[in-house]
Enzyme design. Sequence first.
Site, mmCIF file in Angstrom:
data_model
loop_
_atom_site.group_PDB
_atom_site.id
_atom_site.type_symbol
_atom_site.label_atom_id
_atom_site.label_comp_id
_atom_site.label_asym_id
_atom_site.label_seq_id
_atom_site.Cartn_x
_atom_site.Cartn_y
_atom_site.Cartn_z
ATOM 1 N N GLY A 117 28.426 -20.890 -65.829
ATOM 2 C CA GLY A 117 27.030 -21.309 -65.908
ATOM 3 C C GLY A 117 26.873 -22.687 -66.520
ATOM 4 O O GLY A 117 25.868 -23.353 -66.334
ATOM 5 N N ASN A 118 27.907 -23.122 -67.281
ATOM 6 C CA ASN A 118 27.913 -24.480 -67.816
ATOM 7 C C ASN A 118 28.226 -25.514 -66.734
ATOM 8 O O ASN A 118 27.989 -26.710 -66.929
ATOM 9 C CB ASN A 118 28.965 -24.630 -68.919
ATOM 10 C CG ASN A 118 28.411 -24.370 -70.308
ATOM 11 O OD1 ASN A 118 28.828 -23.439 -70.980
ATOM 12 N ND2 ASN A 118 27.464 -25.189 -70.739
ATOM 13 N N SER A 119 28.766 -25.070 -65.617
ATOM 14 C CA SER A 119 29.156 -25.991 -64.553
ATOM 15 C C SER A 119 27.983 -26.873 -64.148
ATOM 16 O O SER A 119 26.891 -26.384 -63.879
ATOM 17 C CB SER A 119 29.637 -25.213 -63.320
ATOM 18 O OG SER A 119 30.862 -24.579 -63.568
ATOM 19 N N LEU A 155 45.041 -46.565 -51.414
ATOM 20 C CA LEU A 155 46.249 -47.402 -51.438
ATOM 21 C C LEU A 155 47.204 -47.047 -50.309
ATOM 22 O O LEU A 155 47.925 -47.906 -49.814
ATOM 23 C CB LEU A 155 46.982 -47.215 -52.772
ATOM 24 C CG LEU A 155 46.606 -48.110 -53.945
ATOM 25 C CD1 LEU A 155 47.467 -47.762 -55.148
ATOM 26 C CD2 LEU A 155 46.777 -49.571 -53.578
ATOM 27 N N GLY A 156 47.218 -45.794 -49.936
ATOM 28 C CA GLY A 156 48.146 -45.364 -48.895
ATOM 29 C C GLY A 156 49.509 -45.010 -49.442
ATOM 30 O O GLY A 156 50.543 -45.397 -48.874
ATOM 31 N N HIS A 174 30.480 -27.085 -56.364
ATOM 32 C CA HIS A 174 30.632 -25.633 -56.272
ATOM 33 C C HIS A 174 29.398 -24.877 -56.767
ATOM 34 O O HIS A 174 29.271 -23.676 -56.534
ATOM 35 C CB HIS A 174 31.904 -25.159 -57.006
ATOM 36 C CG HIS A 174 31.817 -25.175 -58.502
ATOM 37 N ND1 HIS A 174 32.365 -26.179 -59.268
ATOM 38 C CD2 HIS A 174 31.267 -24.311 -59.388
ATOM 39 C CE1 HIS A 174 32.166 -25.918 -60.547
ATOM 40 N NE2 HIS A 174 31.497 -24.789 -60.649
ATOM 41 N N ASP A 224 34.256 -32.637 -56.626
ATOM 42 C CA ASP A 224 33.428 -31.501 -57.046
ATOM 43 C C ASP A 224 32.117 -31.973 -57.669
ATOM 44 O O ASP A 224 31.658 -31.444 -58.683
ATOM 45 C CB ASP A 224 34.169 -30.593 -58.030
ATOM 46 C CG ASP A 224 33.441 -29.252 -58.244
ATOM 47 O OD1 ASP A 224 32.695 -28.842 -57.332
ATOM 48 O OD2 ASP A 224 33.609 -28.647 -59.320
#
Length: 484
Positions: A222-224, A279-280, A121, A151
């Site tokens: 902003g730490n992302s 795994l389904g 993101h 992400d």
Amino acid sequence: MNKTIILSVCLMSALGAAAASTDAKEMTACPPVVAGQPVDLTVAAEKALPCVVHIKYLQNSKIQDVEVENDPFGDFFDPFGFFGQRNQGQGQKRKVQTPKREGAGSGVIISADGYIVTNNHVVEGADELTVTLNDNREFSARIIGTDKTTDLALIKVNGSNLPAIKVASSDDIKVGEWVLAIGHPFNLRATVTAGIVSAKARSLGANGVEAFIQTDAAINRGNSGGALVNVRGELIGINAMLYSQTGNFTGYGFAIPTTIMNKVVADLKQYGTVQRGLLGIQGQDVRNYIDAQKEQQKEVDLGTNEGIYIAEVTDDGAAQDAGLVKGDVIVAVDNHKITKMAELQEYLATKRPGDKVNVTYLRKKSKKTVEITLRNEQGTTKVVKDADLDVLGASLREINESEKKELDVTYGIKVAKVNNGKFKEYGVPTGFCIQKVNDASVKTVNDLVKIVKDASKSASPVLYIQGVYPSGKKGYFAVPLNEE
């Protein structure tokens, strides 16, 4: 309670006991105070700070067609259609200029030759990325690959001998362990906050695959993409989000563990897309299932209060072929105890299609173990790669204004030439105007690039194409992207 308070309490206890009795044998001795080993977080900060970068995001202004709802007074104020083409029974299409967008986040250098991990993101949709190091050197960055499901994103700058962080296994961290969150919140460069690991394998329902490390170290906007490090300055997670009703830190932040990050980075480097071994099954934590049944006044005894309750088994999937059924409870994979879905997702995130795992499960309280070969989203064990326009074997361009008038359309891309490839194989001719693929409008060649990539990794890798022949007749094609 700090050392001073502990000593004061002990002293008061000793004095009280002495006053109550002068008989030494009857006195209750205060237990000796053992001071805990102090943690020097400055060492971790000094090691990790140079490895965490500031990322500036820029998305340029663009012209886009936007459909506006029909306005009953529209024709009164615009009788000659000066402000856009109006289609009967539809909204009005207008060209609008989107504003330039800027943003910022953080990233972590993981190799001296310039590979940087951040959040998807942080970089999604960016036209330009500028990376600033802790010593204020600036680089332009390019995106190597992204993975929306976790992400995570991998970007690269052209550099050498860059300060690369040492990556540790997030499996080794313990709840209560001291950690540092390092990043660039609010564009404040090189910010360090401290806290502890509050929980592991936390699921928030934000991403398709998640097993967050929860921490009370302050994480803000902003730490992302920044680093979560242990007391040795080693990377254990990529800061991803905070839990807040205000948008700012209110107690807890969440980081993607390095167990997931390492696999995503390796796949993006090698294949361009993440290989997922499935795994389904669909299911939920046993504890949540039992609680839901209790709300319906139903008593449930599965033989355990931990694990994954299987609510659905995918047709022709790996689990079904191995004999798992609805109502089974997964309690371990490869002898790793599984207590909740996030733990299962974290473990499987390290696997690829074709890998074999031993799944231990309960069926009517009876424990069984079965070997399962994991599959991809398409139900095979093959490596899934991003398809690009080369697989279509065609030259493409946006239609011009005269072609729009001739075909009575407002957008589309033209098949300018057909060579050897999928278009030739499935009959898409030269001159055909593509307007929609898989129900998504195609206004630029880049639109088609994204659709082809997404379709190539989906459970059904097919392009369903709608458009117009040069004669004006509408046409439809189904173009499979797989090799078979």
